[in-house]
Design a protein around this motif. Structure first.
Motif, PDB file in Angstrom:
ATOM      1  N   SER A  73      29.403  85.193 -17.048  1.00 11.50           N
ATOM      2  CA  SER A  73      28.760  85.258 -18.410  1.00 11.50           C
ATOM      3  C   SER A  73      27.395  85.770 -18.522  1.00 11.50           C
ATOM      4  N   LYS A  74      26.919  86.116 -17.081  1.00 10.28           N
ATOM      5  CA  LYS A  74      25.581  86.605 -16.945  1.00 10.28           C
ATOM      6  C   LYS A  74      25.706  87.798 -16.134  1.00 10.28           C
ATOM      7  N   SER A  75      24.646  88.839 -15.806  1.00 13.45           N
ATOM      8  CA  SER A  75      24.917  89.831 -15.405  1.00 13.45           C
ATOM      9  C   SER A  75      25.092  89.668 -13.905  1.00 13.45           C
ATOM     10  N   PRO A  76      26.017  90.653 -13.314  1.00 14.99           N
ATOM     11  CA  PRO A  76      26.164  90.582 -11.917  1.00 14.99           C
ATOM     12  C   PRO A  76      24.995  90.877 -11.075  1.00 14.99           C
ATOM     13  N   THR A  77      24.970  90.256  -9.789  1.00 13.83           N
ATOM     14  CA  THR A  77      23.706  90.387  -9.029  1.00 13.83           C
ATOM     15  C   THR A  77      23.541  91.838  -8.661  1.00 13.83           C
ATOM     16  N   ARG A  78      24.938  92.768  -8.551  1.00 17.35           N
ATOM     17  CA  ARG A  78      24.683  93.873  -8.075  1.00 17.35           C
ATOM     18  C   ARG A  78      26.160  94.531  -8.532  1.00 17.35           C
ATOM     19  N   VAL A  79      25.940  95.945  -8.993  1.00 18.59           N
ATOM     20  CA  VAL A  79      27.343  96.585  -9.580  1.00 18.59           C
ATOM     21  C   VAL A  79      27.352  97.788  -8.586  1.00 18.59           C
ATOM     22  N   LEU A  80      28.616  97.940  -7.880  1.00 12.76           N
ATOM     23  CA  LEU A  80      28.785  99.075  -6.982  1.00 12.76           C
ATOM     24  C   LEU A  80      30.136  99.577  -7.343  1.00 12.76           C
ATOM     25  N   ARG A 132      26.156  88.738   2.747  1.00 11.73           N
ATOM     26  CA  ARG A 132      27.574  88.905   2.009  1.00 11.73           C
ATOM     27  C   ARG A 132      27.528  90.343   1.164  1.00 11.73           C
ATOM     28  N   LEU A 133      26.383  90.492   0.519  1.00 12.40           N
ATOM     29  CA  LEU A 133      26.310  91.831  -0.254  1.00 12.40           C
ATOM     30  C   LEU A 133      26.074  93.130   0.744  1.00 12.40           C
ATOM     31  N   ALA A 134      25.471  92.839   1.894  1.00  5.98           N
ATOM     32  CA  ALA A 134      25.403  93.934   3.024  1.00  5.98           C
ATOM     33  C   ALA A 134      26.829  94.195   3.577  1.00  5.98           C
ATOM     34  N   MET A 135      27.773  93.039   3.829  1.00  8.97           N
ATOM     35  CA  MET A 135      28.896  93.179   4.212  1.00  8.97           C
ATOM     36  C   MET A 135      29.905  93.888   3.245  1.00  8.97           C
ATOM     37  N   LEU A 136      29.689  93.572   2.035  1.00  5.76           N
ATOM     38  CA  LEU A 136      30.576  94.183   0.977  1.00  5.76           C
ATOM     39  C   LEU A 136      30.258  95.635   0.923  1.00  5.76           C
ATOM     40  N   ALA A 137      29.048  95.994   0.950  1.00  4.27           N
ATOM     41  CA  ALA A 137      28.698  97.500   0.913  1.00  4.27           C
ATOM     42  C   ALA A 137      29.334  98.253   2.118  1.00  4.27           C
ATOM     43  N   THR A 138      29.636  97.650   3.311  1.00  4.95           N
ATOM     44  CA  THR A 138      30.072  98.402   4.275  1.00  4.95           C
ATOM     45  C   THR A 138      31.625  98.843   3.960  1.00  4.95           C
ATOM     46  N   CYS A 139      32.164  97.920   3.177  1.00  5.94           N
ATOM     47  CA  CYS A 139      33.497  98.158   2.723  1.00  5.94           C
ATOM     48  C   CYS A 139      33.689  99.312   1.882  1.00  5.94           C
ATOM     49  N   GLU A 173      30.310  80.152  -4.426  1.00  9.02           N
ATOM     50  CA  GLU A 173      28.868  80.641  -4.436  1.00  9.02           C
ATOM     51  C   GLU A 173      28.394  82.001  -4.307  1.00  9.02           C
ATOM     52  N   SER A 174      29.407  82.883  -3.831  1.00 13.44           N
ATOM     53  CA  SER A 174      29.238  84.089  -3.889  1.00 13.44           C
ATOM     54  C   SER A 174      30.671  84.751  -4.113  1.00 13.44           C
ATOM     55  N   PHE A 175      30.837  85.816  -4.970  1.00 15.16           N
ATOM     56  CA  PHE A 175      32.127  86.469  -5.177  1.00 15.16           C
ATOM     57  C   PHE A 175      32.236  87.704  -5.654  1.00 15.16           C
ATOM     58  N   ALA A 176      33.094  88.595  -5.738  1.00 19.01           N
ATOM     59  CA  ALA A 176      32.995  90.079  -6.129  1.00 19.01           C
ATOM     60  C   ALA A 176      34.143  90.069  -6.893  1.00 19.01           C
ATOM     61  N   ASP A 177      33.958  90.502  -7.914  1.00 21.91           N
ATOM     62  CA  ASP A 177      35.124  90.932  -8.785  1.00 21.91           C
ATOM     63  C   ASP A 177      35.300  92.609  -8.688  1.00 21.91           C
ATOM     64  N   LEU A 178      36.679  93.008  -8.323  1.00 24.41           N
ATOM     65  CA  LEU A 178      37.009  94.297  -7.936  1.00 24.41           C
ATOM     66  C   LEU A 178      38.063  94.808  -9.146  1.00 24.41           C
ATOM     67  N   VAL A 225      32.915  97.390  -8.541  1.00 23.89           N
ATOM     68  CA  VAL A 225      32.907  96.291  -7.988  1.00 23.89           C
ATOM     69  C   VAL A 225      31.501  95.453  -8.519  1.00 23.89           C
ATOM     70  N   SER A 226      31.841  94.244  -8.990  1.00 26.13           N
ATOM     71  CA  SER A 226      30.723  93.359  -9.567  1.00 26.13           C
ATOM     72  C   SER A 226      30.575  92.278  -8.603  1.00 26.13           C
ATOM     73  N   TYR A 227      29.291  92.195  -8.133  1.00 27.05           N
ATOM     74  CA  TYR A 227      29.180  91.083  -7.045  1.00 27.05           C
ATOM     75  C   TYR A 227      28.148  90.018  -7.732  1.00 27.05           C
ATOM     76  N   TYR A 228      28.477  88.742  -7.482  1.00 26.30           N
ATOM     77  CA  TYR A 228      27.782  87.673  -7.897  1.00 26.30           C
ATOM     78  C   TYR A 228      27.369  86.828  -6.867  1.00 26.30           C
ATOM     79  N   ALA A 229      26.093  86.239  -7.132  1.00 23.98           N
ATOM     80  CA  ALA A 229      25.642  85.200  -5.962  1.00 23.98           C
ATOM     81  C   ALA A 229      24.756  84.178  -6.917  1.00 23.98           C
TER      82      ALA A 229
END
Length: 117
Positions: free
Chosen positions: A26-33, A109-116, A80-85, A94-98
């Motif tokens: 319901s809030k903005s994602p931590t990061r959009v990739l 977790r965000l850094a590991m996601l970015a490597t993918c 506590e952390s998740f990513a909607d793909l 990808v929307s990453y939430y923490a």
């Protein structure tokens, strides 16, 4: 019997995680990739990287949920952390939430996601 126990356990886990995840959405994602890779490939990579005990220790967890539209969510124990793909053309949005975006584990977790991507 093992399959039934696994299914019940997963349903219980999903029930505990869903409210927290829905509140975060319901809030903005931590990061959009974005990625040029297919959604399933990105999701599997994120799941595998989040399960790396050398990086996350006892917090290493990663689960995948796929909905009817083909969108996927990779999440950790407790959500506590998740990513909607979401499939976007041939690639993936990808929307990453923490829960705690500045927490060192969330940043890893965000850094590991970015490597993918």
């Amino acid at each position: 019997m093992r399959m039934l126990i696994g299914a019940v356990s997963l349903a219980m886990l999903a029930g505990c995680v869903s409210p927290a995840m829905n509140e975060a959405r319901s809030k903005s994602p931590t990061r959009v990739l974005a990625s040029q890779k297919p959604t399933a490939l990105v999701a599997e990579c994120v799941q595998f990287s989040w399960q790396d005990e050398a990086v996350f220790g006892v917090d290493a967890s990663g689960y995948i949920n796929t909905d009817k539209t083909g969108a996927m969510t990779v999440y950790t124990r407790g959500g506590e952390s998740f990513a909607d793909l979401v499939p976007q053309g041939a690639g993936t949005a990808v929307s990453y939430y923490a829960a705690k975006p500045d927490d060192s584990v969330a940043l890893r977790r965000l850094a590991m996601l970015a490597t993918c991507l």
